[in-house]
Write an enzyme that holds these catalytic residues in place. Structure first.
Site, PDB file in Angstrom:
ATOM      1  N   ASN A   9      72.129  -6.248 -65.811  1.00  0.00           N
ATOM      2  CA  ASN A   9      73.321  -5.187 -65.769  1.00  0.00           C
ATOM      3  C   ASN A   9      74.339  -5.823 -66.864  1.00  0.00           C
ATOM      4  O   ASN A   9      75.063  -6.906 -66.835  1.00  0.00           O
ATOM      5  CB  ASN A   9      73.736  -5.610 -64.229  1.00  0.00           C
ATOM      6  CG  ASN A   9      75.187  -4.757 -64.178  1.00  0.00           C
ATOM      7  OD1 ASN A   9      75.445  -3.797 -65.158  1.00  0.00           O
ATOM      8  ND2 ASN A   9      75.846  -4.919 -63.181  1.00  0.00           N
ATOM      9  N   LYS A  11      76.893  -4.356 -67.758  1.00  0.00           N
ATOM     10  CA  LYS A  11      78.488  -4.086 -67.408  1.00  0.00           C
ATOM     11  C   LYS A  11      79.037  -3.594 -68.557  1.00  0.00           C
ATOM     12  O   LYS A  11      78.487  -2.918 -69.348  1.00  0.00           O
ATOM     13  CB  LYS A  11      79.098  -5.407 -66.488  1.00  0.00           C
ATOM     14  CG  LYS A  11      78.386  -5.982 -65.668  1.00  0.00           C
ATOM     15  CD  LYS A  11      79.189  -7.146 -65.047  1.00  0.00           C
ATOM     16  CE  LYS A  11      78.318  -7.499 -63.889  1.00  0.00           C
ATOM     17  NZ  LYS A  11      78.852  -8.498 -62.928  1.00  0.00           N
ATOM     18  N   HIS A  94      77.300  -1.379 -56.761  1.00  0.00           N
ATOM     19  CA  HIS A  94      77.717  -2.746 -57.164  1.00  0.00           C
ATOM     20  C   HIS A  94      79.101  -3.146 -56.453  1.00  0.00           C
ATOM     21  O   HIS A  94      79.917  -2.248 -56.520  1.00  0.00           O
ATOM     22  CB  HIS A  94      77.684  -2.746 -58.585  1.00  0.00           C
ATOM     23  CG  HIS A  94      77.886  -4.220 -59.167  1.00  0.00           C
ATOM     24  ND1 HIS A  94      79.064  -4.887 -59.272  1.00  0.00           N
ATOM     25  CD2 HIS A  94      76.693  -4.893 -59.780  1.00  0.00           C
ATOM     26  CE1 HIS A  94      78.733  -5.968 -59.896  1.00  0.00           C
ATOM     27  NE2 HIS A  94      77.435  -5.956 -60.090  1.00  0.00           N
ATOM     28  N   GLU A  96      81.566  -4.418 -57.873  1.00  0.00           N
ATOM     29  CA  GLU A  96      82.766  -4.073 -58.652  1.00  0.00           C
ATOM     30  C   GLU A  96      82.958  -2.648 -58.472  1.00  0.00           C
ATOM     31  O   GLU A  96      83.993  -2.299 -58.677  1.00  0.00           O
ATOM     32  CB  GLU A  96      82.149  -4.459 -60.173  1.00  0.00           C
ATOM     33  CG  GLU A  96      82.265  -5.721 -60.514  1.00  0.00           C
ATOM     34  CD  GLU A  96      81.326  -6.277 -61.457  1.00  0.00           C
ATOM     35  OE1 GLU A  96      80.755  -5.669 -62.257  1.00  0.00           O
ATOM     36  OE2 GLU A  96      81.182  -7.581 -61.598  1.00  0.00           O
ATOM     37  N   GLU A 166      73.768  -9.298 -53.289  1.00  0.00           N
ATOM     38  CA  GLU A 166      74.607  -9.755 -54.262  1.00  0.00           C
ATOM     39  C   GLU A 166      75.829 -10.514 -53.388  1.00  0.00           C
ATOM     40  O   GLU A 166      76.855  -9.763 -53.435  1.00  0.00           O
ATOM     41  CB  GLU A 166      75.156  -8.990 -55.437  1.00  0.00           C
ATOM     42  CG  GLU A 166      73.829  -8.639 -56.251  1.00  0.00           C
ATOM     43  CD  GLU A 166      74.485  -8.069 -57.698  1.00  0.00           C
ATOM     44  OE1 GLU A 166      73.971  -8.799 -58.529  1.00  0.00           O
ATOM     45  OE2 GLU A 166      75.274  -7.186 -57.680  1.00  0.00           O
ATOM     46  N   GLY A 172      79.628 -13.553 -61.088  1.00  0.00           N
ATOM     47  CA  GLY A 172      80.352 -13.936 -62.066  1.00  0.00           C
ATOM     48  C   GLY A 172      81.376 -15.365 -61.878  1.00  0.00           C
ATOM     49  O   GLY A 172      82.254 -15.556 -62.813  1.00  0.00           O
ATOM     50  N   SER A 212      75.606 -15.071 -60.352  1.00  0.00           N
ATOM     51  CA  SER A 212      75.287 -16.347 -61.104  1.00  0.00           C
ATOM     52  C   SER A 212      74.027 -16.968 -61.034  1.00  0.00           C
ATOM     53  O   SER A 212      73.636 -18.120 -61.447  1.00  0.00           O
ATOM     54  CB  SER A 212      76.193 -17.566 -60.454  1.00  0.00           C
ATOM     55  OG  SER A 212      77.641 -17.179 -60.746  1.00  0.00           O
TER      56      SER A 212
END
Ligand code: PGA
Length: 249
Positions: A9, A11, A94, A96, A166, A172, A212
């Site tokens: 991904n 992003k 996701h 985010e 996730e 991240g 991560s």
């Protein structure tokens, strides 16, 4: 046998020329080897078609789609449009998107249907925040996400979905779930799917780990019985790291 998948991904990273270099390097390396996993990349919309034109070993997907086919939704891209340019995967839900764009499970359930109606395979993301984990609510949160966003699907449609677990606290941050934590949640997800659908549906669904995951820890994560690959953010931007992760399957 469940499908093994390693997905990158990207992003909102990489300028046009950088995206090309990354894709070329990956394709070149993969042309010289076999992989046990399907390799996917998710570039920004802007480069989707061009990146796709370079794709031979790699499949290309979109990072998002809208919940309607057409209409007055400035700045949005529909699943129908993605289908029309030959895209085959789309990331939905996701964290985010959930956090920064207020996407709820109800909204996401519509996006999943749109994707399936347009022959896109949704990579559907679920996972708890650190606060939810620390208060012992992670299993409930995950069950709710599955229930509200996916369990309206028929068994045939549900079987097309790929799930990505996730944990938000691992995305991240450099803090990865331990193999025990990952395996525990993946097995739980499979159990909930079995209760809702059937043994055979639960056993056929690919469940990826994300958060991560990197060149150092991928191997042990992918060795977990219920982990069928990974959704990789930061490490997918570095060709050598991403290739190491692909070869960890
Ligand atoms: P990360 O991101 O690998 O950079 O933690 C994973 C993801 O957001 O899918």
């Amino acid at each position: 046998m469940r499908k093994k998948i390693v997905a990158g991904n990207w992003k909102m990273n990489k300028l046009h020329s950088e995206a090309f270099v990354l894709m070329r390097e990956l394709e070149e390396a993969l042309s010289k080897q076999t992989t046990a996993a399907d390799v996917l990349v998710f570039p920004p919309y802007l480069y989707l078609q061009e990146i796709q034109s370079l794709a031979s070993k790699i499949k290309v997907g979109a990072q998002n789609c809208h919940w309607e086919d057409v209409g007055a939704y400035t700045g949005e891209v529909s699943a129908a449009m993605l289908e029309s340019v030959g895209v085959s995967y789309v990331i939905i839900g996701h964290s985010e998107r959930r956090n920064y764009f207020n996407e709820t499970n109800t909204l996401l359930s519509k996006k999943v249907l749109q994707a399936l109606n347009h022959n896109l395979i949704p990579i559907f993301c679920i996972g708890e925040t650190l606060e939810q984990r620390n208060s012992g609510k992670h299993f409930d949160v995950i069950k709710q996400q599955l229930n509200d966003a996916l369990f309206h699907l028929t068994p045939a449609n549900f079987s097309k979905v790929v799930i990505a677990y996730e944990p938000v606290w691992a995305i991240g941050t450099g803090v990865t779930a331990t193999t025990e934590q990952a395996q525990e949640v993946h097995a739980y997800i499979r159990k909930v799917i079995k209760q809702q659908y059937s043994d055979s549906v639960a056993n056929s669904i690919s469940i990826l780990y994300g958060g991560s995951c990197n060149a150092q820890n991928a191997k042990e994560l992918f060795a977990c019985a219920d982990v069928d690959g990974g959704l990789i953010g930061g490490a997918s931007l570095k060709p050598n790291d991403f290739l190491t992760i692909i070869n960890s399957i």
